[in-house]
Design a protein around this motif. Structure first.
Motif, mmCIF file in Angstrom:
data_model
loop_
_atom_site.group_PDB
_atom_site.id
_atom_site.type_symbol
_atom_site.label_atom_id
_atom_site.label_comp_id
_atom_site.label_asym_id
_atom_site.label_seq_id
_atom_site.Cartn_x
_atom_site.Cartn_y
_atom_site.Cartn_z
ATOM 1 N N PRO A 168 -29.436 41.499 -59.217
ATOM 2 C CA PRO A 168 -30.030 40.173 -58.988
ATOM 3 C C PRO A 168 -31.433 40.038 -59.582
ATOM 4 O O PRO A 168 -31.820 38.944 -60.008
ATOM 5 N N LEU A 169 -32.182 41.148 -59.648
ATOM 6 C CA LEU A 169 -33.498 41.090 -60.279
ATOM 7 C C LEU A 169 -33.351 40.826 -61.780
ATOM 8 O O LEU A 169 -34.083 40.016 -62.363
ATOM 9 N N SER A 170 -32.393 41.505 -62.406
ATOM 10 C CA SER A 170 -32.144 41.296 -63.834
ATOM 11 C C SER A 170 -31.706 39.866 -64.107
ATOM 12 O O SER A 170 -32.131 39.239 -65.090
ATOM 13 N N GLU A 171 -30.867 39.341 -63.241
ATOM 14 C CA GLU A 171 -30.377 37.973 -63.420
ATOM 15 C C GLU A 171 -31.525 36.977 -63.316
ATOM 16 O O GLU A 171 -31.601 36.018 -64.089
ATOM 17 N N LYS A 172 -32.421 37.204 -62.371
ATOM 18 C CA LYS A 172 -33.539 36.278 -62.203
ATOM 19 C C LYS A 172 -34.457 36.307 -63.422
ATOM 20 O O LYS A 172 -34.880 35.264 -63.928
ATOM 21 N N VAL A 173 -34.768 37.511 -63.907
ATOM 22 C CA VAL A 173 -35.632 37.644 -65.076
ATOM 23 C C VAL A 173 -34.985 37.006 -66.298
ATOM 24 O O VAL A 173 -35.621 36.238 -67.039
ATOM 25 N N TRP A 174 -33.711 37.294 -66.523
ATOM 26 C CA TRP A 174 -33.046 36.773 -67.720
ATOM 27 C C TRP A 174 -32.851 35.267 -67.637
ATOM 28 O O TRP A 174 -32.907 34.559 -68.647
ATOM 29 N N ARG A 175 -32.651 34.751 -66.422
ATOM 30 C CA ARG A 175 -32.524 33.298 -66.255
ATOM 31 C C ARG A 175 -33.806 32.600 -66.697
ATOM 32 O O ARG A 175 -33.773 31.555 -67.354
ATOM 33 N N CYS A 176 -34.942 33.174 -66.334
ATOM 34 C CA CYS A 176 -36.219 32.610 -66.782
ATOM 35 C C CYS A 176 -36.338 32.663 -68.300
ATOM 36 O O CYS A 176 -36.803 31.710 -68.937
ATOM 37 N N CYS A 177 -35.912 33.781 -68.875
ATOM 38 C CA CYS A 177 -35.985 33.924 -70.334
ATOM 39 C C CYS A 177 -35.126 32.878 -71.024
ATOM 40 O O CYS A 177 -35.562 32.231 -71.991
ATOM 41 N N GLU A 178 -33.906 32.687 -70.540
ATOM 42 C CA GLU A 178 -33.011 31.702 -71.153
ATOM 43 C C GLU A 178 -33.552 30.289 -70.999
ATOM 44 O O GLU A 178 -33.452 29.464 -71.915
ATOM 45 N N ALA A 179 -34.149 30.022 -69.844
ATOM 46 C CA ALA A 179 -34.638 28.675 -69.581
ATOM 47 C C ALA A 179 -35.766 28.286 -70.519
ATOM 48 O O ALA A 179 -35.935 27.106 -70.848
ATOM 49 N N HIS A 180 -36.546 29.273 -70.964
ATOM 50 C CA HIS A 180 -37.752 28.954 -71.714
ATOM 51 C C HIS A 180 -37.777 29.561 -73.107
ATOM 52 O O HIS A 180 -38.827 29.625 -73.742
ATOM 53 N N ASP A 181 -36.590 30.004 -73.559
ATOM 54 C CA ASP A 181 -36.461 30.508 -74.931
ATOM 55 C C ASP A 181 -37.454 31.621 -75.224
ATOM 56 O O ASP A 181 -38.153 31.614 -76.249
ATOM 57 N N ILE A 182 -37.564 32.567 -74.307
ATOM 58 C CA ILE A 182 -38.455 33.706 -74.502
ATOM 59 C C ILE A 182 -37.679 34.988 -74.292
ATOM 60 O O ILE A 182 -36.599 34.994 -73.682
ATOM 61 N N THR A 183 -38.219 36.073 -74.791
ATOM 62 C CA THR A 183 -37.684 37.394 -74.493
ATOM 63 C C THR A 183 -38.818 38.385 -74.701
ATOM 64 O O THR A 183 -39.934 38.002 -75.044
ATOM 65 N N GLY A 184 -38.546 39.656 -74.432
ATOM 66 C CA GLY A 184 -39.602 40.655 -74.521
ATOM 67 C C GLY A 184 -39.054 42.000 -74.927
ATOM 68 O O GLY A 184 -37.836 42.191 -75.038
ATOM 69 N N LYS A 185 -39.961 42.955 -75.128
ATOM 70 C CA LYS A 185 -39.574 44.265 -75.657
ATOM 71 C C LYS A 185 -39.764 45.411 -74.663
ATOM 72 O O LYS A 185 -39.173 46.470 -74.839
ATOM 73 N N THR A 186 -40.604 45.215 -73.635
ATOM 74 C CA THR A 186 -40.887 46.298 -72.694
ATOM 75 C C THR A 186 -40.261 46.007 -71.334
ATOM 76 O O THR A 186 -40.533 44.954 -70.740
ATOM 77 N N ILE A 187 -39.449 46.928 -70.864
ATOM 78 C CA ILE A 187 -38.785 46.807 -69.561
ATOM 79 C C ILE A 187 -39.424 47.818 -68.617
ATOM 80 O O ILE A 187 -39.511 49.009 -68.939
ATOM 81 N N THR A 188 -39.868 47.343 -67.464
ATOM 82 C CA THR A 188 -40.530 48.200 -66.489
ATOM 83 C C THR A 188 -39.853 48.065 -65.141
ATOM 84 O O THR A 188 -39.567 46.950 -64.681
ATOM 85 N N VAL A 189 -39.613 49.205 -64.503
ATOM 86 C CA VAL A 189 -39.079 49.230 -63.138
ATOM 87 C C VAL A 189 -40.164 49.786 -62.221
ATOM 88 O O VAL A 189 -40.762 50.815 -62.511
ATOM 89 N N LYS A 190 -40.425 49.046 -61.137
ATOM 90 C CA LYS A 190 -41.392 49.498 -60.125
ATOM 91 C C LYS A 190 -40.628 49.925 -58.886
ATOM 92 O O LYS A 190 -39.744 49.213 -58.412
ATOM 93 N N ILE A 191 -40.973 51.092 -58.356
ATOM 94 C CA ILE A 191 -40.348 51.619 -57.146
ATOM 95 C C ILE A 191 -41.440 51.848 -56.116
ATOM 96 O O ILE A 191 -42.392 52.597 -56.367
#
Length: 346
Positions: free
Chosen positions: A256-279
């Motif tokens: 669900p975190l990935s879906e939320k992030v990617w939904r924002c990217c699709e909505a605003h025609d953006i993407t990125g190169k660095t993926i970070t996971v916080k624990i």
């Protein structure tokens, strides 16, 4: 804007009006992007897993998001704002800060400006908006939630400090469950409790956020409305009621975190190169793991696969996991100078 995505869908489809509605997800999987006020009455809210939402409201109707429509409506609203001030700082498609101290209409009373803007939004789009009026960002944001939907509220300089004193810190804008729990362990549950703590103590336990919390406890927020603000990342996180010590269960929480992030990217025609996971662990210690790609992330499956690999690199967990966060950074907007309008507080 009031329940923006859901309100647009109800505006455009009369059959959905007055019914509990969720934008995004489905009855079987995914997460809710936005919920109508009819659905919120059942406890449904944005970022909630769809299966949970359906359990809370069996009559819930799911509709797919139409981001191009939401962006077009948002642009209509932005044009209305521009009639009053050039000092517009977007937070998302449905929320902005406006500085109207010196406005293009020469109006002297901010409440009248807010009333006029809200009426114009209703006339142009058919949608309702709420407004918060105050002398700084923090209090304006808090005021904007006081009389939703379709209302507005004012917090004056005289009343600002007293308003904060009575407010539970868990209601503060920007304070999530993890920060609220950290504050509770310091004996801080209200603004008055927060005000009683020294700057040194807040810096010790909250780091660079310490001075900010010290200020807002006194009704002080010096942040300016910045129309040129460039977003550096897109992120989402979730805090769990009970710690997770199983890798597969933790991986499942990344979807669900990935879906939320990617939904924002699709909505605003953006993407990125660095993926970070916080624990963040049950003892409040935390770890981060990142990977920078040669090219931009191309889809949600790529983001999820890399996030799962990064999470697996810290397994076995040293303590049960209480929070997971996923961030996509090094956005293409850093090169173009454009501001992605992300959806956060729907």
């Amino acid at each position: 804007m009031d329940a923006f995505y859901a309100s647009v869908e109800q505006r455009d489809n009369p059959e959905l009006r007055g019914k509990p509605l969720a934008v995004g997800g489905s009855a079987a999987r995914g997460v809710v992007a936005a919920a109508s006020y009819e659905a919120r009455a059942f406890g449904v809210h944005s970022a909630m897993p769809s299966v949970t939402a359906k359990r809370k409201c069996p009559a819930l109707i799911f509709v797919p998001p139409r981001f191009e429509v939401y962006k077009a409506v948002s642009q209509q609203i932005r044009e209305i704002f521009a009639e009053y001030t050039p000092l517009i700082e977007p937070l998302s498609l449905d929320e902005v800060y406006l500085n109207v101290t010196e406005n293009l209409k020469g109006m002297e009373i901010a409440t009248e400006i807010a009333l006029e803007i809200r009426a114009k939004i209703k006339q142009v789009t058919g949608l309702s908006a709420s407004a918060g009026i105050s002398y700084n960002k923090f209090l304006a944001k808090m005021a904007s939630d006081l009389n939703k939907p379709n209302g507005q509220a004012v917090i004056t300089p005289k009343n600002g400090p007293g308003f904060v004193e009575t407010l539970p810190v868990k209601k503060f804008h920007g304070v999530g469950p993890a920060t609220a729990e950290r504050l509770r362990k310091l004996g801080i549950e209200t603004g008055l409790d927060l005000k009683s703590k020294s700057l040194a103590l807040l810096q010790e336990h909250l780091g660079k956020s310490g001075p900010y919390f010290y200020g807002i406890a006194r009704g002080i927020d010096e942040r300016q409305v910045r129309p040129d603000r460039i977003r550096k990342s897109v992120g989402a996180e979730d805090t769990f009621v009970e710690g997770i010590d199983n890798l597969d269960l933790a991986k499942a929480e990344l979807r669900p975190l990935s879906e939320k992030v990617w939904r924002c990217c699709e909505a605003h025609d953006i993407t990125g190169k660095t993926i970070t996971v916080k624990i963040k662990y049950a003892d409040f210690s935390q770890a981060t793991r990142s990977r920078t790609l040669a090219g931009a992330a191309s889809d949600i499956d790529m983001i999820l696969e890399i996030a799962e690999t990064l999470l697996a690199s810290v397994f076995p967990f040293k303590h049960p996991v209480r929070l997971l966060g996923l961030t996509l950074s090094l956005l293409n907007t850093e090169l173009s100078g454009q501001e992605p309008q992300l959806d956060r507080g729907l």
